[in-house]
Design a protein around this motif. Structure first.
Motif, PDB file in Angstrom:
ATOM      1  N   PHE A  38       0.821  -1.210   0.000  1.00 19.36           N
ATOM      2  CA  PHE A  38       0.000   0.000   0.000  1.00 19.36           C
ATOM      3  C   PHE A  38       0.854   1.259   0.000  1.00 19.36           C
ATOM      4  O   PHE A  38       1.845   1.373   0.718  1.00 19.36           O
ATOM      5  CB  PHE A  38      -0.920   0.029   1.223  1.00 19.36           C
ATOM      6  N   HIS A  39       0.447   2.183  -0.826  1.00 18.44           N
ATOM      7  CA  HIS A  39       1.001   3.529  -0.817  1.00 18.44           C
ATOM      8  C   HIS A  39      -0.148   4.466  -1.164  1.00 18.44           C
ATOM      9  O   HIS A  39      -0.814   4.268  -2.183  1.00 18.44           O
ATOM     10  CB  HIS A  39       2.126   3.653  -1.844  1.00 18.44           C
ATOM     11  N   PRO A  40      -0.428   5.453  -0.349  1.00 20.30           N
ATOM     12  CA  PRO A  40      -1.589   6.317  -0.584  1.00 20.30           C
ATOM     13  C   PRO A  40      -1.640   6.931  -1.981  1.00 20.30           C
ATOM     14  O   PRO A  40      -2.713   7.144  -2.527  1.00 20.30           O
ATOM     15  CB  PRO A  40      -1.452   7.417   0.473  1.00 20.30           C
ATOM     16  N   GLU A  41      -0.470   7.199  -2.549  1.00 19.88           N
ATOM     17  CA  GLU A  41      -0.448   7.787  -3.882  1.00 19.88           C
ATOM     18  C   GLU A  41      -0.241   6.735  -4.974  1.00 19.88           C
ATOM     19  O   GLU A  41      -0.062   7.079  -6.138  1.00 19.88           O
ATOM     20  CB  GLU A  41       0.629   8.866  -3.950  1.00 19.88           C
ATOM     21  N   GLY A  42      -0.282   5.460  -4.589  1.00 15.84           N
ATOM     22  CA  GLY A  42      -0.175   4.389  -5.569  1.00 15.84           C
ATOM     23  C   GLY A  42      -1.461   4.286  -6.385  1.00 15.84           C
ATOM     24  O   GLY A  42      -2.525   4.748  -5.970  1.00 15.84           O
ATOM     25  N   VAL A  43      -1.341   3.691  -7.554  1.00 16.25           N
ATOM     26  CA  VAL A  43      -2.476   3.583  -8.468  1.00 16.25           C
ATOM     27  C   VAL A  43      -2.718   2.123  -8.806  1.00 16.25           C
ATOM     28  O   VAL A  43      -1.782   1.369  -9.073  1.00 16.25           O
ATOM     29  CB  VAL A  43      -2.206   4.384  -9.763  1.00 16.25           C
ATOM     30  N   LEU A  44      -3.980   1.731  -8.790  1.00 15.79           N
ATOM     31  CA  LEU A  44      -4.366   0.395  -9.252  1.00 15.79           C
ATOM     32  C   LEU A  44      -4.899   0.553 -10.675  1.00 15.79           C
ATOM     33  O   LEU A  44      -5.855   1.292 -10.907  1.00 15.79           O
ATOM     34  CB  LEU A  44      -5.471  -0.190  -8.362  1.00 15.79           C
ATOM     35  N   LYS A  45      -4.267  -0.131 -11.633  1.00 15.23           N
ATOM     36  CA  LYS A  45      -4.737  -0.094 -13.016  1.00 15.23           C
ATOM     37  C   LYS A  45      -5.736  -1.223 -13.185  1.00 15.23           C
ATOM     38  O   LYS A  45      -5.395  -2.397 -13.044  1.00 15.23           O
ATOM     39  CB  LYS A  45      -3.562  -0.245 -13.975  1.00 15.23           C
ATOM     40  N   LEU A  46      -6.977  -0.866 -13.482  1.00 16.85           N
ATOM     41  CA  LEU A  46      -8.057  -1.848 -13.534  1.00 16.85           C
ATOM     42  C   LEU A  46      -8.452  -2.232 -14.957  1.00 16.85           C
ATOM     43  O   LEU A  46      -9.420  -2.946 -15.163  1.00 16.85           O
ATOM     44  CB  LEU A  46      -9.280  -1.316 -12.780  1.00 16.85           C
ATOM     45  N   GLY A  47      -7.719  -1.768 -15.944  1.00 11.12           N
ATOM     46  CA  GLY A  47      -8.036  -2.095 -17.324  1.00 11.12           C
ATOM     47  C   GLY A  47      -9.021  -1.121 -17.918  1.00 11.12           C
ATOM     48  O   GLY A  47      -9.673  -0.342 -17.208  1.00 11.12           O
ATOM     49  N   SER A  48      -9.124  -1.137 -19.240  1.00 10.71           N
ATOM     50  CA  SER A  48     -10.026  -0.249 -19.991  1.00 10.71           C
ATOM     51  C   SER A  48      -9.795   1.220 -19.658  1.00 10.71           C
ATOM     52  O   SER A  48     -10.731   2.019 -19.644  1.00 10.71           O
ATOM     53  CB  SER A  48     -11.489  -0.622 -19.738  1.00 10.71           C
ATOM     54  N   GLY A  49      -8.569   1.563 -19.317  1.00 11.02           N
ATOM     55  CA  GLY A  49      -8.251   2.951 -19.013  1.00 11.02           C
ATOM     56  C   GLY A  49      -8.674   3.416 -17.638  1.00 11.02           C
ATOM     57  O   GLY A  49      -8.591   4.604 -17.326  1.00 11.02           O
TER      58      GLY A  49
END
Length: 87
Positions: A2-13
């Motif tokens: 976990f990192h508060p500024e991390g991003v999860l890429k969920l697909g379809s942009g």
């Protein structure tokens, strides 16, 4: 992880900040990761099959280099439409 500024890429942009991710977002991220791992495993299996097949051919056709082996034994022909920058 976990990192508060991390991003999860969920697909379809679709991207979601980790800090704001829902259980559904996390589940989808996990599913995508598993699918990606399966693709990588398939690609690695294909690579290992390729290596084994070429090594067998090298044993039968000593003294050749890989490019020669591909052309003579496996019938490689350059397709300029696929790879225009390679002669």
């Amino acid at each position: 992880m976990f990192h508060p500024e991390g991003v999860l890429k969920l697909g379809s942009g679709v991207w979601v900040w980790m800090d704001l991710a829902t259980p559904t977002d996390l589940l989808e991220w996990g599913r995508l990761s598993t699918r990606n791992l399966a693709r990588v495993a398939r690609a690695e299996a294909d690579r290992q099959d390729y290596v084994a097949e070429r090594l067998d051919a090298f044993r039968q056709h000593g003294g050749l280099l890989l490019g020669q082996l591909e052309r003579i034994v496996f019938g490689y022909v350059h397709d300029p439409d696929l790879h225009p920058d390679i002669d």
